[in-house]
Design a protein around this motif. Sequence first.
Motif, PDB file in Angstrom:
ATOM      1  N   ALA A 179     -20.378  27.614 -29.807  1.00 14.37           N
ATOM      2  CA  ALA A 179     -21.001  28.192 -28.615  1.00 14.37           C
ATOM      3  C   ALA A 179     -22.314  28.898 -28.964  1.00 14.37           C
ATOM      4  O   ALA A 179     -23.309  28.790 -28.230  1.00 14.37           O
ATOM      5  N   GLU A 180     -22.331  29.589 -30.104  1.00  9.66           N
ATOM      6  CA  GLU A 180     -23.546  30.312 -30.499  1.00  9.66           C
ATOM      7  C   GLU A 180     -24.670  29.345 -30.878  1.00  9.66           C
ATOM      8  O   GLU A 180     -25.845  29.560 -30.515  1.00  9.66           O
ATOM      9  N   VAL A 181     -24.337  28.276 -31.591  1.00 13.20           N
ATOM     10  CA  VAL A 181     -25.365  27.300 -31.966  1.00 13.20           C
ATOM     11  C   VAL A 181     -25.857  26.549 -30.734  1.00 13.20           C
ATOM     12  O   VAL A 181     -27.054  26.241 -30.614  1.00 13.20           O
ATOM     13  N   THR A 182     -24.946  26.275 -29.799  1.00 12.81           N
ATOM     14  CA  THR A 182     -25.359  25.645 -28.538  1.00 12.81           C
ATOM     15  C   THR A 182     -26.379  26.513 -27.822  1.00 12.81           C
ATOM     16  O   THR A 182     -27.412  26.014 -27.336  1.00 12.81           O
ATOM     17  N   GLN A 183     -26.122  27.816 -27.762  1.00 14.37           N
ATOM     18  CA  GLN A 183     -27.064  28.733 -27.118  1.00 14.37           C
ATOM     19  C   GLN A 183     -28.414  28.728 -27.830  1.00 14.37           C
ATOM     20  O   GLN A 183     -29.474  28.761 -27.192  1.00 14.37           O
TER      21      GLN A 183
END
Length: 551
Positions: A443-447
């Motif tokens: 989720a953090e890398v997607t953001q």
Amino acid sequence: MKRWRIIIVVLLFFLGVADIISRLLYIQIVQHGYYKALAKGQESSYAQMIGERGRIFLNGGEPLALNVKEKYVSLAIDKLEDKEAAIKSISQITKMSEKEISDAIKDSKSEVELKDGLTDEEYNELKKLNITGLEVGERLIRRYPQETMASQVVGFVGGEGAGQYGLEGYYENILKSKDSFGTSNFFSGSLNGSDIYLTIDFNIQSIIEKALEEAESNLNIEGGQIIVMDPTTGKILALANYPNFNPNEYSKEKNFSVFQNSAVQKLFEPGSIFKPMTMAAAIDQGKITPDTTYVDKGSVSVGKWIIYNFGKRSYGEKSMTEVLENSINTGAVFAERQLGNDLFLAYVRKFGFFGPTGIDLQEEVFSQNTELKKGYEVNYVTAAFGQGIETTPVQMLRAYSAIANSGRMVKPYIVEKIVSDGKATNVSSQVDKEQVISSKTAAEVTQMMVSVIENGFAKKAKIPGYYIAGKTGTAQISYSAINVNKSGYSDKTWQSFVGFAPAYSPRFMILIKLDNPAASTAEYSAVPIFKIIAKDILDYLEVPPDYEEKL
């Protein structure tokens, strides 16, 4: 006891006789046409005699490979009584010139096929001729009604009737007509091969093939691949290569390399599209966060080597998110060094860069990345930003599925179901058992990748109303990759982009790779192409927007 022995001997005798009779029936009835075809060098009629080859269909039911009846005319030269009269009669009916026919039979003492694809009128008129040595017949042949569409995906059936390349080669044992003698009851069951239905969508395939054609016209690309995949299942929705070919006319191709499916059979260095893997590994191990900062001085020294940013730019203090936004090489090196070489190598393995994806296409290749495994510091440093590490496009896309799919990496596949004797067997997605990264890391890398579209070098990929996650990549092409006997890198580049949409609930993921386009970086080549394709797919799939644009 003697009586039982006699009974057993008699039974065995009759079983042996029955076996011989059944074999004779099989040869005389079923394989008569096959042996006749062999004698004439026409093995393609074999499928007609013992069952048809299975067909191949796209996801919407559109046929990609079929069997059609073809009418042909041939001459047995040694049986001709009046050669000149035969040539004249055949010429009048087929519109072949007499010289063309004469040249065809001039150097032959056996049978020569003169023309295939006869019209019904030609076929019927030729049948009326009373010429000894003339044969007019029908046979089943393989035809590809979509012509060049997905040509490297489907492959073709060669002159000996066996599938070559792509699906025709990979699924040869499923598609080919069955010779059931000796393995099952000859008088029961179908002798036809199984039909296969693909995950590939006709409309999405059309979109990306058009995009590659326009890339050749607008960017003068030397080659290219585009893959569209559902990152939650591994279904390949479309896969195209440039250049392509017409499987109906494969024998006319002079350059056999065009048969190669470069999406699964050719390695490249990914460049900056690899940076999210480096970030994901370091974040997953708690070594950095998206907000971790460092001071970029424009270069990093590694022994005798100096690593620069693109254009030798210096950015000053930047966060890890800004490293992806601006595609800063030294920032990826910083993240790798926080992680450490051993853990970095472990994550490269977990993301699947040391083995095949298992996609159901013939002769998939992969790199062992042996240079990286040697443990030299400079190799780890350059691999952190995607240079000096090799992959195939489909391997790269598979690795990205871990980011788009809550940390789980899917197995790409192209066949949805196999239908045999009216019974369908569905091919389900096979998700790797190991969670490559945590769902929180994904989720953090997607953001971070969404921020690349909103604030970074990939702004040209932004589609109003949707959050898109993506990353650009531009990598120099090594001399060895273009068969130049020289060490180091050429001035040519691979330019690529990987993105998925909608970012927080993806319906599809796209990888675009262009071979040496006439543009300085992927920002000006692959990114605009992604926007066009993604917009068309979002409209086609009727995906609702994430938000309403403010007027």
